[in-house]
Design an enzyme around this catalytic site. Structure first.
Site, PDB file in Angstrom:
ATOM      1  N   ALA A 186       8.123   1.470   1.921  1.00 45.63           N
ATOM      2  CA  ALA A 186       8.542   1.552   3.324  1.00 45.63           C
ATOM      3  C   ALA A 186       8.687   3.017   3.709  1.00 45.63           C
ATOM      4  CB  ALA A 186       9.868   0.833   3.537  1.00 45.63           C
TER       5      ALA A 186
ATOM      6  N   GLY B 125       0.944   4.600   6.011  1.00 38.77           N
ATOM      7  CA  GLY B 125      -0.401   4.616   5.415  1.00 38.77           C
ATOM      8  C   GLY B 125      -1.412   3.820   6.229  1.00 38.77           C
TER       9      GLY B 125
ATOM     10  N   THR C  35       0.851  -1.189   0.000  1.00 37.04           N
ATOM     11  CA  THR C  35       0.000   0.000   0.000  1.00 37.04           C
ATOM     12  C   THR C  35       0.890   1.243   0.000  1.00 37.04           C
ATOM     13  OG1 THR C  35      -1.726  -1.147   1.230  1.00 37.04           O
ATOM     14  CG2 THR C  35      -1.752   1.250   1.361  1.00 37.04           C
ATOM     15  N   GLY C  36       0.410   2.307  -0.655  1.00 34.57           N
ATOM     16  CA  GLY C  36       1.121   3.582  -0.598  1.00 34.57           C
ATOM     17  C   GLY C  36       1.378   4.158  -1.975  1.00 34.57           C
TER      18      GLY C  36
ATOM     19  N   GLU D 237      -0.222  -5.800   5.595  1.00 31.73           N
ATOM     20  CA  GLU D 237       1.068  -5.855   4.878  1.00 31.73           C
ATOM     21  C   GLU D 237       1.969  -6.917   5.500  1.00 31.73           C
ATOM     22  OE1 GLU D 237       1.281  -1.187   3.446  1.00 31.73           O
ATOM     23  OE2 GLU D 237       2.284  -1.761   5.271  1.00 31.73           O
TER      24      GLU D 237
ATOM     25  N   LYS E 201      14.595   7.031   1.930  1.00 29.45           N
ATOM     26  CA  LYS E 201      14.086   6.113   2.964  1.00 29.45           C
ATOM     27  C   LYS E 201      15.207   5.286   3.615  1.00 29.45           C
ATOM     28  CE  LYS E 201       9.720   7.183   1.982  1.00 29.45           C
ATOM     29  NZ  LYS E 201       8.687   6.309   1.516  1.00 29.45           N
TER      30      LYS E 201
HETATM   31  C1  5RP Z   1       1.638   1.827   4.213  1.00 31.04           C
HETATM   32  C2  5RP Z   1       3.096   1.700   4.135  1.00 31.04           C
HETATM   33  C3  5RP Z   1       3.808   2.321   2.990  1.00 31.04           C
HETATM   34  O1  5RP Z   1       4.526   1.350   2.329  1.00 31.04           O
HETATM   35  C4  5RP Z   1       4.732   3.388   3.485  1.00 31.04           C
HETATM   36  O2  5RP Z   1       3.993   4.307   4.249  1.00 31.04           O
HETATM   37  C5  5RP Z   1       5.438   4.092   2.337  1.00 31.04           C
HETATM   38  O3  5RP Z   1       4.529   4.858   1.628  1.00 31.04           O
HETATM   39  P1  5RP Z   1       4.922   5.633   0.307  1.00 31.04           P
HETATM   40  O4  5RP Z   1       5.194   4.616  -0.750  1.00 31.04           O
HETATM   41  O5  5RP Z   1       3.677   6.457   0.006  1.00 31.04           O
HETATM   42  O6  5RP Z   1       6.118   6.509   0.598  1.00 31.04           O
HETATM   43  O7  5RP Z   1       3.741   1.084   4.958  1.00 31.04           O
HETATM   44  O8  5RP Z   1       1.114   1.250   5.385  1.00 31.04           O
END
Ligand code: 5RP
Length: 218
Positions: free
Chosen positions: A83, A97, A28-29, A103, A121
């Site tokens: 992540a 998210g 997700t994200g 996940e 990251k």
């Molecule tokens: C959601 C997550 C996402 O993978 C994490 O927040 C990274 O998000 P993004 O790809 O928008 O930077 O763990 O629960």
């Protein structure tokens, strides 16, 4: 190059891990959203996906990618997710998210976890990003007090309910020297569903988008 362009680069590089005919586990994200869009361009080559959130499910279905229940499939060959932080051992903080529990379940049910992110990251020590902890609502205050005893400063993510009907405590002030130990300690607090440390089972591959291209770390 913007962080979003770097996320897109990482997502594109992850396509190489998609073998014909497989079911892909989807995180997700925003980085995963790029990957789902790219998966849409090769959807006839895969069987479908298992999704970690209502948001990813909606995006997959909008692209006519079949979405299966985890209970309906066996071991998933490949899990792709973003992540919030990764250290050099590919231990992660996730859950920005709020989809951390599903996940973690799908990551555990998968053979290979490929994490995709922009280069910002990657950190030396996890914890600058507040660690999300999913809690059963009635246990929120109790869990918060236990997290304080572990050295964290939990902040209730107000107005947010997870896909599982639970709440999130975002834990600030941690410098996580032993991620796997802390993951277990927090998960052992009654009322915790899971926390966003993916350290006991880290990612297998990390693909980082950068202005120089996509870099892969094993
Ligand atoms: C959601 C997550 C996402 O993978 C994490 O927040 C990274 O998000 P993004 O790809 O928008 O930077 O763990 O629960």
């Amino acid at each position: 190059m913007s962080p979003d362009e770097m996320k897109k680069l990482a997502a594109k590089a992850a396509l190489e891990h998609v073998e014909p005919g497989i079911i892909v586990g989807m995180g997700t994200g925003s980085t995963v959203n790029h990957f789902i869009d790219l998966l849409g361009t090769i959807k006839s080559k895969i069987e479908g996906a298992v999704s970690s959130s209502e948001a990813s499910t909606a995006r997959l279905k909008a692209l006519n990618i079949p979405v299966y229940e985890l209970n309906a499939v066996g071991e998933i060959p490949l899990y792709i997710d973003g992540a919030d932080e990764s250290n050099h051992y590919l231990q992660l903080i996730k859950g920005g998210g709020g989809a951390l529990t599903r996940e973690k379940i799908i990551a555990a049910a998968s053979k290979k976890f490929v994490c995709i992110a922009d280069q910002s990251k990657l950190v030396d020590i996890l914890g600058n990003f507040p660690l999300p902890v999913e809690v059963i609502p009635m246990a929120r205050s109790y869990v918060a007090r236990q997290i304080v005893k572990l050295g964290g400063e939990p902040v209730y993510r107000e107005g947010f309910i997870t896909d599982n009907g639970n709440q999130i405590l975002d834990t600030h002030g941690l410098s996580i020297m032993e991620p796997a130990k802390l993951e277990g300690q927090i998960n052992n607090i009654p009322g915790v569903v899971t926390n966003g440390l993916f350290a006991i089972h880290p990612a297998d591959v990390l693909i980082l988008g950068s202005p120089e291209g996509a870099k892969t770390i094993y």
